[in-house]
Design a protein around this motif. Structure first.
Motif, PDB file in Angstrom:
ATOM      1  N   ALA A 124     -23.751 -27.925   2.575  1.00  0.00           N
ATOM      2  CA  ALA A 124     -23.803 -26.685   3.348  1.00  0.00           C
ATOM      3  C   ALA A 124     -24.018 -26.975   4.824  1.00  0.00           C
ATOM      4  O   ALA A 124     -23.411 -26.327   5.686  1.00  0.00           O
ATOM      5  N   ALA A 125     -24.868 -27.966   5.125  1.00  0.00           N
ATOM      6  CA  ALA A 125     -25.110 -28.339   6.518  1.00  0.00           C
ATOM      7  C   ALA A 125     -23.833 -28.877   7.158  1.00  0.00           C
ATOM      8  O   ALA A 125     -23.483 -28.515   8.287  1.00  0.00           O
ATOM      9  N   HIS A 126     -23.124 -29.734   6.434  1.00  0.00           N
ATOM     10  CA  HIS A 126     -21.886 -30.304   6.983  1.00  0.00           C
ATOM     11  C   HIS A 126     -20.795 -29.247   7.101  1.00  0.00           C
ATOM     12  O   HIS A 126     -19.995 -29.267   8.047  1.00  0.00           O
ATOM     13  N   ASP A 127     -20.737 -28.326   6.174  1.00  0.00           N
ATOM     14  CA  ASP A 127     -19.737 -27.259   6.266  1.00  0.00           C
ATOM     15  C   ASP A 127     -19.964 -26.402   7.507  1.00  0.00           C
ATOM     16  O   ASP A 127     -19.010 -26.041   8.210  1.00  0.00           O
ATOM     17  N   LEU A 128     -21.212 -26.067   7.773  1.00  0.00           N
ATOM     18  CA  LEU A 128     -21.530 -25.282   8.961  1.00  0.00           C
ATOM     19  C   LEU A 128     -21.199 -26.070  10.224  1.00  0.00           C
ATOM     20  O   LEU A 128     -20.612 -25.533  11.172  1.00  0.00           O
ATOM     21  N   PHE A 129     -21.563 -27.346  10.238  1.00  0.00           N
ATOM     22  CA  PHE A 129     -21.262 -28.204  11.382  1.00  0.00           C
ATOM     23  C   PHE A 129     -19.754 -28.291  11.615  1.00  0.00           C
ATOM     24  O   PHE A 129     -19.274 -28.162  12.746  1.00  0.00           O
ATOM     25  N   ASP A 130     -19.000 -28.476  10.552  1.00  0.00           N
ATOM     26  CA  ASP A 130     -17.548 -28.606  10.674  1.00  0.00           C
ATOM     27  C   ASP A 130     -16.917 -27.345  11.262  1.00  0.00           C
ATOM     28  O   ASP A 130     -15.952 -27.426  12.030  1.00  0.00           O
ATOM     29  N   ALA A 131     -17.456 -26.181  10.915  1.00  0.00           N
ATOM     30  CA  ALA A 131     -16.907 -24.927  11.436  1.00  0.00           C
ATOM     31  C   ALA A 131     -17.069 -24.842  12.949  1.00  0.00           C
ATOM     32  O   ALA A 131     -16.207 -24.303  13.651  1.00  0.00           O
ATOM     33  N   HIS A 132     -18.161 -25.389  13.467  1.00  0.00           N
ATOM     34  CA  HIS A 132     -18.450 -25.291  14.904  1.00  0.00           C
ATOM     35  C   HIS A 132     -17.951 -26.490  15.700  1.00  0.00           C
ATOM     36  O   HIS A 132     -17.958 -26.440  16.936  1.00  0.00           O
ATOM     37  N   LEU A 133     -17.525 -27.533  15.030  1.00  0.00           N
ATOM     38  CA  LEU A 133     -17.186 -28.766  15.725  1.00  0.00           C
ATOM     39  C   LEU A 133     -16.116 -28.600  16.808  1.00  0.00           C
ATOM     40  O   LEU A 133     -16.262 -29.160  17.902  1.00  0.00           O
ATOM     41  N   PRO A 134     -15.037 -27.846  16.599  1.00  0.00           N
ATOM     42  CA  PRO A 134     -14.038 -27.723  17.678  1.00  0.00           C
ATOM     43  C   PRO A 134     -14.616 -27.147  18.970  1.00  0.00           C
ATOM     44  O   PRO A 134     -14.341 -27.646  20.068  1.00  0.00           O
ATOM     45  N   LEU A 135     -15.439 -26.101  18.859  1.00  0.00           N
ATOM     46  CA  LEU A 135     -16.044 -25.513  20.059  1.00  0.00           C
ATOM     47  C   LEU A 135     -17.107 -26.442  20.627  1.00  0.00           C
ATOM     48  O   LEU A 135     -17.207 -26.601  21.854  1.00  0.00           O
ATOM     49  N   LEU A 136     -17.876 -27.050  19.754  1.00  0.00           N
ATOM     50  CA  LEU A 136     -18.908 -27.982  20.195  1.00  0.00           C
ATOM     51  C   LEU A 136     -18.279 -29.129  20.981  1.00  0.00           C
ATOM     52  O   LEU A 136     -18.770 -29.520  22.043  1.00  0.00           O
ATOM     53  N   ARG A 137     -17.194 -29.655  20.462  1.00  0.00           N
ATOM     54  CA  ARG A 137     -16.483 -30.744  21.139  1.00  0.00           C
ATOM     55  C   ARG A 137     -15.959 -30.291  22.497  1.00  0.00           C
ATOM     56  O   ARG A 137     -16.077 -31.001  23.500  1.00  0.00           O
ATOM     57  N   TYR A 138     -15.396 -29.091  22.545  1.00  0.00           N
ATOM     58  CA  TYR A 138     -14.841 -28.573  23.798  1.00  0.00           C
ATOM     59  C   TYR A 138     -15.942 -28.410  24.843  1.00  0.00           C
ATOM     60  O   TYR A 138     -15.742 -28.701  26.023  1.00  0.00           O
ATOM     61  N   GLU A 139     -17.116 -27.973  24.387  1.00  0.00           N
ATOM     62  CA  GLU A 139     -18.236 -27.774  25.306  1.00  0.00           C
ATOM     63  C   GLU A 139     -18.789 -29.095  25.834  1.00  0.00           C
ATOM     64  O   GLU A 139     -19.462 -29.122  26.873  1.00  0.00           O
ATOM     65  N   GLN A 140     -18.501 -30.184  25.158  1.00  0.00           N
ATOM     66  CA  GLN A 140     -19.034 -31.483  25.555  1.00  0.00           C
ATOM     67  C   GLN A 140     -18.209 -32.179  26.633  1.00  0.00           C
ATOM     68  O   GLN A 140     -18.527 -33.305  27.019  1.00  0.00           O
ATOM     69  N   GLN A 141     -17.177 -31.548  27.130  1.00  0.00           N
ATOM     70  CA  GLN A 141     -16.357 -32.190  28.160  1.00  0.00           C
ATOM     71  C   GLN A 141     -17.179 -32.443  29.432  1.00  0.00           C
ATOM     72  O   GLN A 141     -17.808 -31.521  29.952  1.00  0.00           O
TER      73      GLN A 141
END
Length: 311
Positions: free
Chosen positions: A237-254
């Motif tokens: 469940a933790a990884h599923d939640l993380f995976d859902a946010h990863l694209p935005l999280l990655r974009y914010e890390q630029q």
């Protein structure tokens, strides 16, 4: 309500709200603190790198920190990093008197050898005072200072008020494991380890022994949920939640525009009145804004917190 070596949970890194003319936006500060309260964070860290601390006067820093401390019902850590120990001592004393739970200290960019790093933190520890707990900020990608596991252990052993590590090395999973192994062997006292980098590796950092997050991702409520799931052993469940946010999280890390993305999303979420930064600042192009909007729309299909955000 000072921090200790047993802290866990999510200490969000708070941005500093500004109006378009560069003034501090105190109205948004109040709303932001209320937002973090509703998100369920354990605490806040203010005046960090992405809090635009170098762009503030010391008086502004004290006023902003005090405003947040007075409104919050959770611990607040204040960044007091400075090239000089006199300024560090002055700011630390002021915010601790205002009720801060501790301070965060980043290394000077000029530090290179192990002895230079440990001597710096020994002097910093003395500057803030033995009764003021502090966070070691390990962020080599920004500060160009490489802190080995043995150096962090030395800092913890030599300074009783070093209680927490803001872990932002990258890659850094093995570092967490190595620190916990030294603690288990009795070679160093326990440090609370809270992780940054926007939460980029938080899904595995918690499994390696991190106590939670200290970062500023624009969905702190997600970080709270993720750390909670990890703590209950609900790995998938933790990884599923993380995976859902990863694209935005990655974009914010630029690099360069990450804070602009974060403030833009906070404005869309109604936390800030403006997404303004003080100059010099990275800015989002219209194309970048549309890309963030697209990522939010996609995220909304899996997480309702991203749904129906006004543009």
């Amino acid at each position: 309500m000072t921090i200790s070596r047993t802290e866990n949970g999510v200490y969000s890194i708070a941005p500093t709200p500004f109006t378009p003319d560069g003034s501090v936006d105190y109205t948004s500060i109040d709303r932001m603190v209320d937002f973090y309260t509703q998100a369920g964070v354990t605490g806040l860290t203010v005046l960090g790198v992405l809090g635009e601390a170098p762009k503030l006067t010391q008086q502004e820093s004290i006023e902003i920190a005090s405003r947040i401390i007075n409104r919050a019902d959770f611990p607040v850590i204040v960044g007091v990093s400075s090239p000089g120990f006199a300024a560090m001592k002055s700011l630390s004393s002021a915010v601790m008197d205002a009720g801060a739970a501790g301070v965060m200290i980043a290394p000077l960019r000029t530090l290179r050898t192990d002895d230079q790093i440990t001597n710096y933190y020994r002097n910093a520890s003395a500057a803030v005072g033995a009764d003021t707990p502090f966070v070691i900020q390990d962020f080599p990608l920004t500060f160009s200072v490489e802190m080995s596991v043995s150096v962090i252990a030395r800092i913890a052993n030599e300074n009783a008020n070093a209680v927490m590590l803001k872990h932002e090395d990258w890659p850094g999973l093995e570092k967490i494991s190595a620190l916990r192994a030294l603690e288990d062997d009795g070679a160093m006292p326990r440090l609370s380890i809270l992780c940054g980098n926007g939460g980029s590796f938080l899904d595995f950092e918690t499994e390696r022994g991190a106590d939670g997050a200290m970062t500023g991702y624009c969905f702190p409520d997600t970080l709270v949920e993720l750390v909670g799931l990890a703590g209950k052993g609900e790995r998938d469940a933790a990884h599923d939640l993380f995976d859902a946010h990863l694209p935005l999280l990655r974009y914010e890390q630029q690099p360069g525009v990450g804070l602009a993305v974060r403030k833009y999303v906070f404005a869309r979420r109604g936390v800030l009145d403006h997404d303004a930064q003080r100059t010099p600042a990275g800015k989002l192009t219209d194309t970048a804004r549309r890309e963030v909007d697209y990522l939010l729309d996609r995220l909304a299909r899996r997480d309702s917190r991203a749904a129906d955000l006004p543009k």
